[in-house]
Write a protein that holds these residues in place. Structure first.
Motif, PDB file in Angstrom:
ATOM      1  N   THR A 406      17.362  40.269  47.449  1.00 27.30           N
ATOM      2  CA  THR A 406      18.581  40.958  47.073  1.00 27.30           C
ATOM      3  C   THR A 406      19.574  40.820  48.208  1.00 27.30           C
ATOM      4  N   GLU A 407      20.856  40.816  47.849  1.00 26.98           N
ATOM      5  CA  GLU A 407      21.869  40.821  48.903  1.00 26.98           C
ATOM      6  C   GLU A 407      22.371  42.237  49.122  1.00 26.98           C
ATOM      7  N   SER A 408      21.844  43.170  48.345  1.00 30.59           N
ATOM      8  CA  SER A 408      22.259  44.555  48.521  1.00 30.59           C
ATOM      9  C   SER A 408      21.058  45.465  48.328  1.00 30.59           C
ATOM     10  N   GLN A 411      21.180  49.130  47.022  1.00 24.38           N
ATOM     11  CA  GLN A 411      21.360  49.398  45.599  1.00 24.38           C
ATOM     12  C   GLN A 411      20.044  49.765  44.922  1.00 24.38           C
ATOM     13  N   ARG A 420      21.816  49.275  57.236  1.00 23.21           N
ATOM     14  CA  ARG A 420      22.762  48.244  56.791  1.00 23.21           C
ATOM     15  C   ARG A 420      23.055  47.213  57.871  1.00 23.21           C
ATOM     16  N   SER A 424      20.850  44.686  55.067  1.00 22.03           N
ATOM     17  CA  SER A 424      21.560  44.832  53.796  1.00 22.03           C
ATOM     18  C   SER A 424      21.018  43.836  52.800  1.00 22.03           C
ATOM     19  N   GLY A 425      20.595  42.691  53.318  1.00 19.70           N
ATOM     20  CA  GLY A 425      19.984  41.674  52.470  1.00 19.70           C
ATOM     21  C   GLY A 425      18.509  41.565  52.814  1.00 19.70           C
ATOM     22  N   GLU A 445      24.778  43.504  57.021  1.00 17.28           N
ATOM     23  CA  GLU A 445      25.925  43.659  56.139  1.00 17.28           C
ATOM     24  C   GLU A 445      26.917  42.545  56.447  1.00 17.28           C
ATOM     25  N   VAL A 483      32.598  44.624  49.663  1.00 16.55           N
ATOM     26  CA  VAL A 483      31.331  44.014  50.085  1.00 16.55           C
ATOM     27  C   VAL A 483      30.489  44.934  50.959  1.00 16.55           C
ATOM     28  N   LYS A 486      26.443  44.991  51.547  1.00 20.96           N
ATOM     29  CA  LYS A 486      25.970  43.708  51.032  1.00 20.96           C
ATOM     30  C   LYS A 486      25.826  42.728  52.180  1.00 20.96           C
ATOM     31  N   PRO A 489      24.898  36.244  50.363  1.00 20.51           N
ATOM     32  CA  PRO A 489      23.854  36.021  49.360  1.00 20.51           C
ATOM     33  C   PRO A 489      22.837  34.985  49.822  1.00 20.51           C
TER      34      PRO A 489
END
Lengths: 749, 151
Positions: A406-408, A411, A420, A424-425, A445, A483, A486, A489
């Motif tokens: 995941t890039e976030s 979430q 973060r 974050s990823g 992030e 962003v 995040k 990606p």
């Protein structure tokens, strides 16, 4: 004719700009005239309300008229010839000259079809244009060769910006690239010193809304010569044939969205031109040109730029693909290195983190951690061990697949919000679910990752007159908001590389397990051989020994009267030596068997043990007159009673043996400190041991005294005691003052 | 008759039986050198440094030659060797290792410490007699030993 419904001006602001119907503005920019014609008659259906400015003819005079009211018949013939052409835009521009009073005005005629209408746009041009083609042909050719020579996407962009600025003369030329989510970034820029740099700045996707991007994809080029223009309405507003507003998507004169005008004004830009860069039929980026004062670019130069844009699109795709391929190849080499390092190390994890390249390089992560058998092996920037522990717990409960990315992270895993900066990823690669063995990769992030090109802290002046104002700086802030939490990606080939690593790790782990199993088999075999050796030692060596022993005894029995005293003494020595030999063999056998016998653990009252041992040694105790002290009853412990009995037996026997004091004593007891394990001790007031021998005395067959002193001994007792204590998970050591006495301590786990 | 009355021989040997064998052979050869025996490593070090029971210098001369067994109780032969060869006053005394060990590691260590000879004790009594005889002839008769007494 009902035109009102469709021409109510659409009120746009930042909240709805993505719905603004910018393709049907109902007006045009004033630097040309736009006519909508009905084919094939070429009747004028609609016309822009600025014909008088150009031709001295009012629009009403033109409506419903044949085009011949404006153009001479041979020019109409020329146009009709062109219209027969299959690919209409190829013929652009068609040069028209229109006689107005005594003057002849020259126009570039640009035609395309829209909604069944023929749209003819007329832009005034200079009369001398014969050599322009060659001038721009050379410039474009030169530019193209430079662009093709660029090493990578960034280099190419830089060259492109330079060349476009050279050809067009705009103040500022930028290359703007969209990411997967349509956020944009300025990746190259050419500008004079005095202008603030926008290089590296990020812009949110909302800056160029979806329908604007749609138009950019349809038209390679868009020119706004003067943002301060007065829009020129179409007359009538709607096409009389279908009662719809005229679709001006592909009209070069199409009026500009008020929001875009405002945006330009905020940036201090009066004229702008943009050229699309496409990749696989998708908008990849823009060549964005800005000018502080009005600037008109003639059609030829625009065509040259458009051509440059098209050619660059191809080059850009190639470059990007080859960069992509290069990074894929690079990852392959990282991968094979990692496998090589893993195989070379005893612990494969060392191979993953201790070298260059390492785990991080495999997926371009800033941090990674190998979670293996509840241990964490981090590299780079990772969350704290506690955070990793929680994350692993969450992963093992919530994720089933071999790989998750995941890039976030926040979430799906809200606790990640506080990490973060580093996480974050996330890519989580499961090696074995049951063991909770994972490889985790982290990315921070993206806001913390972006390259701050130029100086983003120097915002462009914004005239405040209420409402939301956009500036590059503001856009950067907006982009930042979109962003948050995040990371960049994960690219598909990075995820694949991670997945492939899984197989490699499993392969290595399995192979190591195989090797271990092989080692165990060999160990088992060598243990068996040792066993066999011990039995050979005990049987085969003892046989001749018994012979010597017995025959020596026979000699004394049978010839005792003949042999003199020194002779007898020699025979006695011989017998003593055979006994010693037997003791040595027995000790060796005993020691070699010790580690192989299973412990029979049970709650054992040590008092019982010690008293049994003292009973066994009672003969020697009486003989030496040693006083046995047990200051307080010993505890009950969990141990193998036989073996612990042997430990006490060895220590007490030694304590009795190595004592030359007239008043001998031995104390058997235990300490409760240091807790938590109880420390037992056997203390004596014997001869003591020099400190330099403290370790050596535990070596097998290592003795401190000659065989004739202190009753001899094989030198195996303490070695056996040590082995027993260690098998119980404890340790054994001593304190001693030479000549005053020794204390042997041991613990049992 | 063999040897020199002024050159004491120190034998460091823990086994009474082995020492007895040695003593018998030397007795037959009529060795003139005074013979001292230490039973183990600590005993030997005390002898050489005049410590413990040997703290009377007059009665305890410095040996002109040392016969050393390797496997000794307490401080073993290798440690004695290491200690001797570090000591600038003692390191010139020729040390002959006489041991049952034919372990190549032991042989290497001993020569690294510059022992004068490394002799393995033969089990066979005849060969032992021959070996000791050669040793005595060579070291006590042929070789010129450093003058120990004057030191």
């Amino acid at each position: 004719m009902n035109t009102n419904d469709t021409t109510i001006p659409f009120q746009v602001d930042l909240s709805n700009c993505n719905k603004e119907p910018i393709h049907i503005p109902g007006s045009i920019q004033p630097h040309g005239v736009l006519l909508a014609l009905q084919e094939v008659e070429l009747t004028i259906l609609q016309v822009s309300n600025n014909t008088f400015d150009f031709f001295g003819i009012y629009p009403e005079q033109l409506l419903d008229q044949h085009l011949s009211c404006l153009l001479e018949i041979e020019q109409i013939n020329l146009l009709q010839d062109c219209l027969a052409h299959e690919d209409l835009p190829v013929i652009n521009p068609i040069e028209f000259c229109i006689k107005i009073a005594d003057n002849t005005l020259y126009f570039d005629g640009i035609v395309h079809r829209s909604d069944g209408c023929l749209i003819l746009e007329l832009e005034p041009s200079s009369s001398e244009k014969n050599n322009t083609f060659f001038r721009f042909y050379h410039q474009v050719k030169l530019a193209m060769s430079k662009i093709q020579g660029a090493a990578n996407v960034i280099g190419l962009s830089q060259t492109l910006a330079q060349e476009v600025r050279k050809i067009t003369g705009f103040d500022r030329v930028m290359i703007y690239r969209f990411d997967e989510n349509w956020h944009g970034q300025v990746i190259a820029e050419e500008k004079p010193e005095y202008l603030t740099s926008y290089l590296g700045l990020h812009y949110p996707a909302s800056d160029i809304p979806q329908q604007a991007r749609q138009l950019y994809s349809q038209n390679w080029l868009r020119l706004i010569p003067n943002a301060h223009y007065q829009p020129v309405a179409m007359i009538p507003l709607c096409n009389p044939l279908n009662n719809q507003p005229l679709d001006l998507s592909r009209a070069v004169l199409r009026s500009v969205s008020p929001l875009h005008i405002e945006y330009m004004q905020n940036m201090g830009v009066t004229a702008s031109m943009s050229i699309s860069i496409m990749k696989n039929q998708k908008l990849w980026g823009l060549i964005a040109c800005h000018h502080q004062v009005p600037k008109y670019i003639p059609y030829e130069i625009r065509t040259a730029c458009e051509f440059l844009g098209q050619m660059t699109s191809v080059e850009m795709s190639n470059k990007e693909d080859s960069e992509y391929t290069e990074s894929k190849i690079h990852l392959k080499s990282v991968q094979s290195k990692l496998i090589e390092y893993m195989s070379g190390e005893t612990n494969f994890i060392d191979g993953l983190i201790n070298y260059e390249p390492n785990l991080l390089n495999l997926v371009n992560a800033q941090g990674a951690v190998v979670c293996f058998n509840s241990n964490y092996y981090p590299v780079g920037q990772t969350p704290t061990t506690a955070d990793i522990q929680n994350l692993v717990e969450w992963i093992s409960q919530n994720l089933q697949d071999e790989i998750f990315y995941t890039e976030s992270l926040a979430q799906v895993y809200p606790a990640a919000e506080k990490m973060r900066d580093v996480a974050s990823g996330l890519i989580a690669l499961s090696i074995s679910k049951s063991q909770k063995n994972y490889v985790l990769w982290f990315r921070p992030e993206v806001v913390r990752t972006v390259d701050w090109g130029g100086n983003p802290n120097k915002p462009v002046e914004v005239t405040a007159n209420g409402g939301v104002r956009l500036s590059p700086r503001k856009s950067f802030e907006l982009w930042k908001e979109t962003v948050l939490l995040k990371s960049l990606p994960w690219k598909s080939f990075e995820v694949n590389a991670a997945l492939e690593l899984r197989n490699a790790i499993i392969g290595v782990v399995l192979r190591k397990a195989d090797e271990l199993a092989q080692l165990n088999i060999e160990l088992e075999r060598s243990n068996q051989e040792l066993d066999a050796f011990a039995y050979i030692a005990s049987h085969d060596l003892k046989e001749p020994l018994r012979g010597i022993h017995n025959y020596s005894n026979f000699l004394i029995e049978d010839y005792g009267t003949i042999i003199d005293e020194p002779g007898k003494e020699k025979l006695v020595t011989l017998i003593r030596l055979t006994q010693r030999m037997e003791d040595l063999i027995d000790s060796l056998l005993h020691f070699s068997r010790l580690g192989r016998v299973d412990l029979f653990m049970q709650q054992t009252d040590l008092n019982e043990i010690v008293h049994r041992i003292l009973d066994m040694l009672s003969g020697r105790i009486e003989e030496t007159g040693v006083e046995i002290r047990i200051p307080r009853p010993l505890p009950t412990v969990y141990c193998d009673r036989i073996q612990i009995g042997e430990v006490f037996s060895n220590l007490i026997a030694n304590a009795i043996k190595y004592n030359d004091k007239p008043q001998k004593w031995i104390e058997i007891g235990y300490l409760e400190h240091p807790s938590p394990t109880t420390t037992f001790y056997v203390r004596d007031n014997g001869i003591g041991i020099r400190e330099k021998h403290f370790e050596a005395i535990f070596r097998i067959f290592k003795r401190l005294h000659g065989p004739s002193k202190y009753g001899g001994g094989t030198g195996a007792g303490l070695t056996i005691a040590k082995k027993i204590v260690e098998r119980h998970g404890g340790k054994i050591w001593l304190e001693s003052i030479y000549g005053e006495g020794s204390t042997f301590y041991f613990t049992l786990e | 008759m063999i040897g020199n009355i002024a050159q004491p021989l120190l034998i460091i040997e823990d086994s009474d039986e082995d020492y007895e064998a040695l003593r018998r052979i030397m007795h037959k050869e009529v060795v003139l050198n005074p013979i001292f025996r230490c039973h183990d490593g600590d005993d030997a070090l005390d002898f050489l440094y005049h410590k413990g029971i040997y703290n009377n210098n007059q009665a305890v001369p410095r040996p002109a030659i040392i016969l050393l067994d390797l496997n000794l109780p307490g401080t073993d032969g290798r440690e004695i060797l290491a200690q001797l060869k570090q000591d600038k006053d003692l390191k010139y005394i020729p040390v002959i290792v006489l041991t049952t060990s034919c372990n190549p590691k032991d042989i290497e260590i001993c020569y690294r410490y510059c022992v004068a000879s490394y002799i393995v004790k033969p089990i066979d009594i005849n060969r032992l007699v021959k070996t000791i005889h050669s040793f005595l002839t060579y070291w006590l008769d042929i070789v010129i030993l450093p003058d120990a007494v004057s030191k």
